[in-house]
Motif scaffolding. Sequence first.
Motif, PDB file in Angstrom:
ATOM      1  N   THR A  33       0.621  -1.286  -0.135  1.00 49.31           N
ATOM      2  CA  THR A  33      -0.193  -0.064  -0.198  1.00 49.31           C
ATOM      3  C   THR A  33       1.110   1.453   0.422  1.00 49.31           C
ATOM      4  O   THR A  33       2.629   1.095   0.270  1.00 49.31           O
ATOM      5  CB  THR A  33      -1.073   0.414   1.091  1.00 49.31           C
ATOM      6  N   THR A  34       0.011   2.396  -0.465  1.00 54.87           N
ATOM      7  CA  THR A  34       1.116   3.325  -0.589  1.00 54.87           C
ATOM      8  C   THR A  34       1.307   4.037   1.408  1.00 54.87           C
ATOM      9  O   THR A  34       1.576   5.448   1.312  1.00 54.87           O
ATOM     10  CB  THR A  34       0.601   4.719  -1.507  1.00 54.87           C
ATOM     11  N   ILE A  42      -4.249   1.419   2.787  1.00 55.73           N
ATOM     12  CA  ILE A  42      -5.048   2.592   2.494  1.00 55.73           C
ATOM     13  C   ILE A  42      -6.098   2.026   0.454  1.00 55.73           C
ATOM     14  O   ILE A  42      -6.954   2.388  -0.209  1.00 55.73           O
ATOM     15  CB  ILE A  42      -5.734   3.940   2.292  1.00 55.73           C
ATOM     16  N   ASP A  43      -4.931   1.471   0.415  1.00 57.36           N
ATOM     17  CA  ASP A  43      -5.357   1.133  -1.039  1.00 57.36           C
ATOM     18  C   ASP A  43      -4.331  -0.202  -1.174  1.00 57.36           C
ATOM     19  O   ASP A  43      -3.001  -0.701  -0.199  1.00 57.36           O
ATOM     20  CB  ASP A  43      -4.724   2.377  -1.585  1.00 57.36           C
ATOM     21  N   ALA A  44      -4.472  -1.233  -2.017  1.00 55.79           N
ATOM     22  CA  ALA A  44      -3.932  -2.356  -2.864  1.00 55.79           C
ATOM     23  C   ALA A  44      -2.663  -1.859  -4.273  1.00 55.79           C
ATOM     24  O   ALA A  44      -3.969  -1.779  -5.171  1.00 55.79           O
ATOM     25  CB  ALA A  44      -4.747  -3.664  -2.669  1.00 55.79           C
ATOM     26  N   VAL A  45      -1.279  -1.716  -3.894  1.00 52.18           N
ATOM     27  CA  VAL A  45      -0.605  -1.689  -5.120  1.00 52.18           C
ATOM     28  C   VAL A  45      -0.393  -2.834  -5.903  1.00 52.18           C
ATOM     29  O   VAL A  45       0.116  -3.473  -5.185  1.00 52.18           O
ATOM     30  CB  VAL A  45       1.218  -1.155  -4.951  1.00 52.18           C
ATOM     31  N   HIS A  46      -0.978  -3.159  -7.162  1.00 48.85           N
ATOM     32  CA  HIS A  46      -0.528  -3.898  -8.059  1.00 48.85           C
ATOM     33  C   HIS A  46       0.559  -3.260  -9.271  1.00 48.85           C
ATOM     34  O   HIS A  46       1.677  -3.959  -9.544  1.00 48.85           O
ATOM     35  CB  HIS A  46      -1.474  -3.774  -8.525  1.00 48.85           C
TER      36      HIS A  46
END
Length: 131
Positions: A33-34, A42-46
Amino acid sequence: MKKLLSVVCALCVCGLAVPLWAGSLSISELAVTTKVSKGKPIDAVHRISHRTVKALYCFTRTVTDDAAETTIRHVWLRGGQVVKETDLPIRGKRWRAYSTLPVDASSVGNWRVDVKDGAGTVIKSVEFRIH
């Protein structure tokens, strides 16, 4: 004799510092995540550009039926080569932990974070790409 006693004491202290492994530990959430905010990613980075962030975080939520303290290890790999390893304490039946990776132009590539138990066994992995 003093030297032998010192060595024995050091071994005892090291032995006490090594946590026991909780046999039923599992990963209920794993994300790169960032940002981690209020104990959650807060998010999931791919896939992400190295120009948009200064760091990435690998967030791990664990669950176990044993409340004994243990440790997991985050192993950050780029192109299959270890770049960073971080030991993280797990101190409860439900626990959250994360490690950080600084990001810059030299970070470009295919990445994976392996989460390992105390025996070095990979419990779970997550892959992403920095471009």
